[in-house]
Design a protein around this motif. Sequence first.
Motif, PDB file in Angstrom:
ATOM      1  N   ALA A 120       0.910  -1.245  -0.224  1.00 33.59           N
ATOM      2  CA  ALA A 120       0.018   0.170   0.065  1.00 33.59           C
ATOM      3  C   ALA A 120       0.988   1.347  -0.037  1.00 33.59           C
ATOM      4  N   LEU A 121       2.000   1.260   0.842  1.00 34.72           N
ATOM      5  CA  LEU A 121       2.737   2.472   0.862  1.00 34.72           C
ATOM      6  C   LEU A 121       3.502   2.519  -0.414  1.00 34.72           C
ATOM      7  N   GLU A 122       3.887   1.521  -0.964  1.00 32.34           N
ATOM      8  CA  GLU A 122       4.494   1.478  -2.564  1.00 32.34           C
ATOM      9  C   GLU A 122       3.871   1.911  -3.504  1.00 32.34           C
ATOM     10  N   ALA A 123       2.310   1.773  -3.198  1.00 35.77           N
ATOM     11  CA  ALA A 123       1.374   2.111  -4.548  1.00 35.77           C
ATOM     12  C   ALA A 123       1.119   3.705  -4.269  1.00 35.77           C
ATOM     13  N   GLY A 124       1.401   4.258  -3.094  1.00 32.94           N
ATOM     14  CA  GLY A 124       1.180   5.671  -2.932  1.00 32.94           C
ATOM     15  C   GLY A 124       0.252   5.991  -1.647  1.00 32.94           C
ATOM     16  N   VAL A 125      -0.141   5.139  -1.152  1.00 30.20           N
ATOM     17  CA  VAL A 125      -0.958   5.527   0.256  1.00 30.20           C
ATOM     18  C   VAL A 125      -0.269   6.031   1.005  1.00 30.20           C
ATOM     19  N   PRO A 126      -0.374   7.281   1.620  1.00 26.46           N
ATOM     20  CA  PRO A 126       0.553   7.990   2.611  1.00 26.46           C
ATOM     21  C   PRO A 126       0.543   7.473   3.836  1.00 26.46           C
ATOM     22  N   GLN A 127       1.949   7.506   4.216  1.00 33.11           N
ATOM     23  CA  GLN A 127       2.124   6.785   5.830  1.00 33.11           C
ATOM     24  C   GLN A 127       1.002   7.388   6.734  1.00 33.11           C
ATOM     25  N   GLU A 128       1.068   8.749   6.748  1.00 32.99           N
ATOM     26  CA  GLU A 128       0.266   9.338   7.860  1.00 32.99           C
ATOM     27  C   GLU A 128      -1.147   8.733   7.597  1.00 32.99           C
ATOM     28  N   GLU A 174      -4.646   3.316  13.951  1.00 27.39           N
ATOM     29  CA  GLU A 174      -4.986   3.788  15.184  1.00 27.39           C
ATOM     30  C   GLU A 174      -6.471   4.398  15.339  1.00 27.39           C
ATOM     31  N   GLY A 175      -7.316   4.470  14.381  1.00 24.88           N
ATOM     32  CA  GLY A 175      -8.690   4.681  14.390  1.00 24.88           C
ATOM     33  C   GLY A 175      -8.780   6.225  14.540  1.00 24.88           C
ATOM     34  N   ARG A 176      -7.884   6.962  13.847  1.00 23.61           N
ATOM     35  CA  ARG A 176      -8.015   8.317  13.806  1.00 23.61           C
ATOM     36  C   ARG A 176      -8.563   8.773  12.252  1.00 23.61           C
ATOM     37  N   THR A 177      -9.041   9.973  12.233  1.00 25.46           N
ATOM     38  CA  THR A 177      -9.477  10.559  11.072  1.00 25.46           C
ATOM     39  C   THR A 177      -8.349  10.706  10.267  1.00 25.46           C
ATOM     40  N   PRO A 178      -8.257   9.810   9.084  1.00 32.45           N
ATOM     41  CA  PRO A 178      -7.206   9.630   8.126  1.00 32.45           C
ATOM     42  C   PRO A 178      -6.923  11.089   7.528  1.00 32.45           C
ATOM     43  N   ARG A 179      -5.602  11.363   7.344  1.00 33.42           N
ATOM     44  CA  ARG A 179      -5.268  12.576   6.593  1.00 33.42           C
ATOM     45  C   ARG A 179      -4.643  12.077   5.399  1.00 33.42           C
ATOM     46  N   GLY A 180      -4.468  13.059   4.370  1.00 29.79           N
ATOM     47  CA  GLY A 180      -3.675  12.808   3.295  1.00 29.79           C
ATOM     48  C   GLY A 180      -4.372  11.902   1.953  1.00 29.79           C
ATOM     49  N   LEU A 181      -6.041  12.085   2.476  1.00 35.49           N
ATOM     50  CA  LEU A 181      -6.841  11.390   1.368  1.00 35.49           C
ATOM     51  C   LEU A 181      -7.027  12.257   0.214  1.00 35.49           C
ATOM     52  N   THR A 182      -7.035  11.517  -1.038  1.00 35.11           N
ATOM     53  CA  THR A 182      -7.602  12.187  -2.075  1.00 35.11           C
ATOM     54  C   THR A 182      -9.024  11.985  -2.254  1.00 35.11           C
TER      55      THR A 182
END
Length: 242
Positions: free
Chosen positions: A96-104, A111-119
């Motif tokens: 997933a990371l290699e495909a471009g999903v951001p680490q954040e 961790e169940g937080r609101t995801p950041r860095g979403l397209t």
Amino acid sequence: MARLSAIERDVLPEEQRRFFDAVRWIRRRPVSGPFIVAMNSSPELAARIAHLGHYFHARGQADESILLMRVRSFVSVIGSRALDAPYEWAAWINWALEAGVPQETVDDVREGRTPRGLTAEDRLVADFCTQLFSADHRVRDATFDAALARFGVQGLVELVVTIGYFAMIALPLNAFEMEMSAEQKSQRKPFAPLPVGGRPWTEADGAERSLPPISGSELMSRGLPVRLAGRCSAALLELRPA
């Protein structure tokens, strides 16, 4: 500890060994994880699952799925969290990371937080997956229409089947408590494991396990009781497809 052990090729009947060989050939790796589970039932079943898995990840060969690897791997991130599937998480997170999903984004989902860095596409996929995983296991009209417009009929069918594929892999892994070996982990880049709170078949207090939401915009509007499992936050995530 795993509830099943690996079956060696030599103990299989002669006519079944070709399926064992097929799993290794298709995956270009030793028999492990979900294939150990399936091999304990039917080597032919294991080979068929491996062939299906090749469709979703061709391991360096030409892709067969029409969905981008970014989409497929993001579905794996959501599905792993939604199903509390640490093995599947470990298997797919680096892809997933290699495909471009951001680490954040990965860290937030874990961790169940609101995801950041979403397209905008990520938000749409998150809403679609979460609605299908949650409560009544249905997708709202607005989300369905947006996904259909984005992916077309063929792409949307593949999106849904991709979600189903990850569920098919995750549930046997969870049921039989399959774990990655130290050798498997050593072949991957370091990653943060998926936290899973408790084991429902051993907890004495009978505490209910519930689905961690990845996107909560549509769920909140319907008043669905969605809670986070394990060590995840209880906040619902406010994502809206563009």
